[in-house]
Write an enzyme that holds these catalytic residues in place. Sequence first.
Site, PDB file in Angstrom:
ATOM      1  N   CYS A  87       0.841  -1.195   0.000  1.00 25.45           N
ATOM      2  CA  CYS A  87       0.000   0.000   0.000  1.00 25.45           C
ATOM      3  C   CYS A  87       0.882   1.253   0.000  1.00 25.45           C
ATOM      4  O   CYS A  87       1.518   1.549  -1.000  1.00 25.45           O
ATOM      5  CB  CYS A  87      -0.974  -0.045   1.172  1.00 25.45           C
ATOM      6  SG  CYS A  87      -2.354   1.120   1.017  1.00 25.45           S
ATOM      7  N   HIS A 195      -3.386  -5.815   0.863  1.00 25.87           N
ATOM      8  CA  HIS A 195      -2.684  -6.071   2.118  1.00 25.87           C
ATOM      9  C   HIS A 195      -2.602  -7.561   2.450  1.00 25.87           C
ATOM     10  O   HIS A 195      -3.572  -8.129   2.983  1.00 25.87           O
ATOM     11  CB  HIS A 195      -3.416  -5.372   3.267  1.00 25.87           C
ATOM     12  CG  HIS A 195      -3.213  -3.906   3.324  1.00 25.87           C
ATOM     13  ND1 HIS A 195      -2.268  -3.310   4.130  1.00 25.87           N
ATOM     14  CD2 HIS A 195      -3.847  -2.900   2.674  1.00 25.87           C
ATOM     15  CE1 HIS A 195      -2.327  -1.997   3.983  1.00 25.87           C
ATOM     16  NE2 HIS A 195      -3.276  -1.716   3.098  1.00 25.87           N
TER      17      HIS A 195
END
Length: 219
Positions: A87, A195
Amino acid sequence: MKAAVIVYPGSNCDRDCKVAAETAVNADVKMVWHKETHLSDDLDLIIIPGGFSYGDYLRCGAMASVSPINAEILRHAERGTSILGICNGFQILCEAGLLEGTLLRNNSLKYICKDVMLDVTNNNTRFTKAYGNQTKAMMTVGNGEGNYFADDDTIKLLEDENRIVFKYLENPNGSKGDIAGIINKKGNVLGMMPHPDRAFAKELGSDDGANVFKSLMQL
């Protein structure tokens, strides 16, 4: 496995990454503040976590990419240490020049947090070998600037060199070519917007992210 999680001001997934690596592969994980100027040569993995480094001011990841610790990240990238940027970590890797392209505002101009299904488009990298014949993986995205962009020549280069590792099945943010994660030419630096640190155990809804860490144990 010895790992370091880099902590910038504004990181908020640093402990998630620590717990994920410890749980998935029993890694010995050290948290490293961004002002440190040395990373041990015996590290197997450096994780650059998600969050909002420096409050996402200027451009996401731009200020973090010139933090003192980043000279050591660049040194480890050159020597072949595995580096995983998740991210905001992906954004930092792009800003630091370790990966091609950039991450733009989501095409909806809204923050998106949801489970996403991914295509594992290259299961022959040091980060994806544990997927074996598994071609789909569920993880979570949580970003406002997760829209991957690169020019057409760069996209073609990534495709030709099989360096697109993950793609979205249903693109949540407008990323060009549905790209969710790419790897560098040497194969030791992976940047991904979803994630794996939020998908390492069944209790979280998916343990598909654990394979990212398990793959590194096969080196």
